[in-house]
Design a protein around this motif. Structure first.
Motif, PDB file in Angstrom:
ATOM      1  N   LYS A  24      -6.940  14.339  31.773  1.00  0.00           N
ATOM      2  CA  LYS A  24      -5.810  14.967  32.471  1.00  0.00           C
ATOM      3  C   LYS A  24      -4.677  15.272  31.504  1.00  0.00           C
ATOM      4  CE  LYS A  24      -2.588  14.287  36.325  1.00  0.00           C
ATOM      5  NZ  LYS A  24      -2.139  13.372  37.405  1.00  0.00           N
ATOM      6  N   GLY A  25      -4.374  14.324  30.595  1.00  0.00           N
ATOM      7  CA  GLY A  25      -3.316  14.548  29.616  1.00  0.00           C
ATOM      8  C   GLY A  25      -3.656  15.678  28.662  1.00  0.00           C
ATOM      9  N   ALA A  26      -4.907  15.711  28.187  1.00  0.00           N
ATOM     10  CA  ALA A  26      -5.329  16.782  27.285  1.00  0.00           C
ATOM     11  C   ALA A  26      -5.274  18.133  27.988  1.00  0.00           C
ATOM     12  CB  ALA A  26      -6.736  16.510  26.768  1.00  0.00           C
ATOM     13  N   ASP A  27      -5.659  18.158  29.259  1.00  0.00           N
ATOM     14  CA  ASP A  27      -5.592  19.411  30.022  1.00  0.00           C
ATOM     15  C   ASP A  27      -4.147  19.873  30.199  1.00  0.00           C
ATOM     16  OD1 ASP A  27      -8.322  19.416  30.224  1.00  0.00           O
ATOM     17  OD2 ASP A  27      -8.391  18.727  32.309  1.00  0.00           O
ATOM     18  N   GLU A  28      -3.247  18.917  30.431  1.00  0.00           N
ATOM     19  CA  GLU A  28      -1.834  19.259  30.585  1.00  0.00           C
ATOM     20  C   GLU A  28      -1.272  19.825  29.282  1.00  0.00           C
ATOM     21  OE1 GLU A  28       2.178  19.699  31.556  1.00  0.00           O
ATOM     22  OE2 GLU A  28       0.384  19.594  32.821  1.00  0.00           O
ATOM     23  N   LEU A  29      -1.614  19.195  28.174  1.00  0.00           N
ATOM     24  CA  LEU A  29      -1.141  19.696  26.883  1.00  0.00           C
ATOM     25  C   LEU A  29      -1.748  21.067  26.586  1.00  0.00           C
ATOM     26  CD1 LEU A  29       0.453  19.396  24.322  1.00  0.00           C
ATOM     27  CD2 LEU A  29      -1.312  17.881  23.414  1.00  0.00           C
ATOM     28  N   SER A  30      -3.025  21.254  26.926  1.00  0.00           N
ATOM     29  CA  SER A  30      -3.660  22.567  26.753  1.00  0.00           C
ATOM     30  C   SER A  30      -2.932  23.627  27.560  1.00  0.00           C
ATOM     31  CB  SER A  30      -5.134  22.501  27.188  1.00  0.00           C
ATOM     32  OG  SER A  30      -5.868  21.594  26.389  1.00  0.00           O
ATOM     33  N   ALA A  31      -2.575  23.290  28.795  1.00  0.00           N
ATOM     34  CA  ALA A  31      -1.860  24.246  29.647  1.00  0.00           C
ATOM     35  C   ALA A  31      -0.515  24.605  29.037  1.00  0.00           C
ATOM     36  CB  ALA A  31      -1.680  23.663  31.050  1.00  0.00           C
ATOM     37  N   ARG A  32       0.152  23.622  28.448  1.00  0.00           N
ATOM     38  CA  ARG A  32       1.448  23.892  27.813  1.00  0.00           C
ATOM     39  C   ARG A  32       1.292  24.810  26.600  1.00  0.00           C
ATOM     40  NH1 ARG A  32       5.600  18.907  28.175  1.00  0.00           N
ATOM     41  NH2 ARG A  32       5.022  18.117  30.235  1.00  0.00           N
ATOM     42  N   LEU A  33       0.104  24.770  25.995  1.00  0.00           N
ATOM     43  CA  LEU A  33      -0.162  25.642  24.845  1.00  0.00           C
ATOM     44  C   LEU A  33      -0.676  27.008  25.265  1.00  0.00           C
ATOM     45  CD1 LEU A  33      -1.846  23.101  22.398  1.00  0.00           C
ATOM     46  CD2 LEU A  33       0.554  23.801  22.503  1.00  0.00           C
ATOM     47  N   GLY A  34      -0.793  27.219  26.576  1.00  0.00           N
ATOM     48  CA  GLY A  34      -1.182  28.535  27.082  1.00  0.00           C
ATOM     49  C   GLY A  34      -2.623  28.655  27.509  1.00  0.00           C
ATOM     50  N   TYR A  35      -3.386  27.555  27.466  1.00  0.00           N
ATOM     51  CA  TYR A  35      -4.804  27.632  27.855  1.00  0.00           C
ATOM     52  C   TYR A  35      -4.902  27.693  29.373  1.00  0.00           C
ATOM     53  CZ  TYR A  35      -9.735  26.373  28.316  1.00  0.00           C
ATOM     54  OH  TYR A  35     -11.079  26.364  28.631  1.00  0.00           O
ATOM     55  N   ARG A  36      -5.710  28.638  29.868  1.00  0.00           N
ATOM     56  CA  ARG A  36      -5.826  28.839  31.303  1.00  0.00           C
ATOM     57  C   ARG A  36      -7.197  28.454  31.835  1.00  0.00           C
ATOM     58  NH1 ARG A  36      -4.895  34.797  32.220  1.00  0.00           N
ATOM     59  NH2 ARG A  36      -5.593  34.203  34.299  1.00  0.00           N
ATOM     60  N   GLY A  37      -8.042  27.862  30.993  1.00  0.00           N
ATOM     61  CA  GLY A  37      -9.379  27.481  31.447  1.00  0.00           C
ATOM     62  C   GLY A  37     -10.344  28.632  31.302  1.00  0.00           C
ATOM     63  N   GLY A  38     -11.524  28.465  31.891  1.00  0.00           N
ATOM     64  CA  GLY A  38     -12.552  29.487  31.787  1.00  0.00           C
ATOM     65  C   GLY A  38     -13.330  29.317  30.494  1.00  0.00           C
ATOM     66  N   HIS A  39     -13.898  30.411  30.002  1.00  0.00           N
ATOM     67  CA  HIS A  39     -14.738  30.349  28.817  1.00  0.00           C
ATOM     68  C   HIS A  39     -13.878  30.210  27.573  1.00  0.00           C
ATOM     69  CE1 HIS A  39     -18.265  31.261  31.127  1.00  0.00           C
ATOM     70  NE2 HIS A  39     -17.653  32.298  31.659  1.00  0.00           N
ATOM     71  N   PRO A  40     -14.056  29.135  26.794  1.00  0.00           N
ATOM     72  CA  PRO A  40     -13.241  28.944  25.606  1.00  0.00           C
ATOM     73  C   PRO A  40     -13.534  29.974  24.544  1.00  0.00           C
ATOM     74  CG  PRO A  40     -15.027  27.340  25.647  1.00  0.00           C
ATOM     75  CD  PRO A  40     -15.065  28.093  26.951  1.00  0.00           C
ATOM     76  N   GLY A  41     -12.532  30.215  23.732  1.00  0.00           N
ATOM     77  CA  GLY A  41     -12.699  31.157  22.629  1.00  0.00           C
ATOM     78  C   GLY A  41     -13.334  30.521  21.427  1.00  0.00           C
ATOM     79  N   GLY A  42     -13.573  29.251  21.460  1.00  0.00           N
ATOM     80  CA  GLY A  42     -14.227  28.539  20.359  1.00  0.00           C
ATOM     81  C   GLY A  42     -14.295  27.088  20.698  1.00  0.00           C
ATOM     82  N   ARG A  43     -15.239  26.388  20.103  1.00  0.00           N
ATOM     83  CA  ARG A  43     -15.407  24.991  20.433  1.00  0.00           C
ATOM     84  C   ARG A  43     -14.291  24.172  19.823  1.00  0.00           C
ATOM     85  NH1 ARG A  43     -19.441  23.541  23.324  1.00  0.00           N
ATOM     86  NH2 ARG A  43     -18.832  21.402  22.961  1.00  0.00           N
TER      87      ARG A  43
END
Length: 267
Positions: free
Chosen positions: A248-267
């Protein structure tokens, strides 16, 4: 902190319209906007016309009557991304996770075959940790490091691993460290499947931890967030609980960095 003063209805509706474009294929017609937001037709057309005039919306070429987000929204998003500070955002999220569980939380980056800790919030309990903000540790000995290594493309992982092995055997920080390259490769393959990494007394004989990946807006893994626990408080139930919190924390930080989910652009 909540808003100050009265919300302006027209501005609120304009933002409601823009946020609709985050869904579906990113294109909408005025009637669709009217229906979804339950707005008067005249209001919708006036707001869409205004947003289009200011380049927040543009008409889709060869699709009369349909709109998509315009260049102005990209410019605002790019400026926001430029101002992001991963360390500052990471520390804030780490603090929130630590406040929830009372354990030590880290955020780390990968450099070559080492991790560098950019944020750390200590447990409310007295715990001896080998980590510190700015310190480097062998990635293969830590949960954050294994998570980051597992997120590399296979060819890049092999190149980094082979280069490190040319310098000598992988370091073992404790008897549990994964210093055998084949054992490490197998562990990383499992982490890729699970999406989280667990460290069982591999960098510190008194501590175990779990880590999850942090992605930027392109979907690339740029960091990892972990929760560390003294072994006397580690159990299967606690592991499951902290795995959920780290994710949950990693997802929150990802969201703050602009990640919206779906297919990642790289591993």
């Amino acid at each position: 902190m909540g808003p100050v003063g009265r919300l302006v209805p027209a501005v609120t509706r304009a933002f409601d319209i823009l946020e609709l474009f985050l869904q579906g294929d990113g294109t909408l017609s005025a009637p669709e906007i009217t229906r979804r937001l339950q707005l008067p037709r005249t209001t919708t057309h006036e707001l869409v016309a205004t947003l289009t005039a200011r380049n927040y919306l543009v008409q889709v070429p060869e699709q009369p009557g349909r709109y998509r987000l315009g260049v102005r929204t990209y410019q605002l998003g790019s400026r926001y991304a430029e101002q992001l500070d991963l360390a500052a955002e990471g520390h804030q999220v780490a603090r929130e996770v630590a406040d929830t569980c009372g354990e030590t939380v880290h955020v780390a980056l990968l450099e070559d075959m080492d991790v560098i800790y950019i944020a750390k919030v200590d447990s409310t309990h007295a715990v001896r940790m080998v980590s510190a903000t700015g310190r480097r540790l062998p990635a293969h000995c830590t949960a954050v490091g294994k998570m980051l290594l597992a997120s590399l493309p296979a060819s890049e992982l092999e190149a980094r691993l082979e280069e490190r092995l040319e310098e000598g055997p992988l370091e073992a920080m404790t008897p549990n460290s994964l210093s055998d390259p084949e054992v490490l490769r197998a562990a990383l393959a499992e982490i890729r499947i699970l999406g989280v990494a667990v460290e069982l007394q591999e960098s510190n004989p008194d501590v175990s931890c779990v880590a999850a990946p942090v992605r930027d807006r392109s979907g690339r893994v740029v960091a990892a967030l972990s929760v560390s626990v003294p072994v006397h408080r580690w159990s299967e139930d606690r592991e499951n609980e902290l795995t959920a919190l780290a994710t949950k924390g990693a997802d929150e930080l990802s969201a703050r960095l602009g990640y919206r989910g779906g297919h990642p652009g790289g591993r």
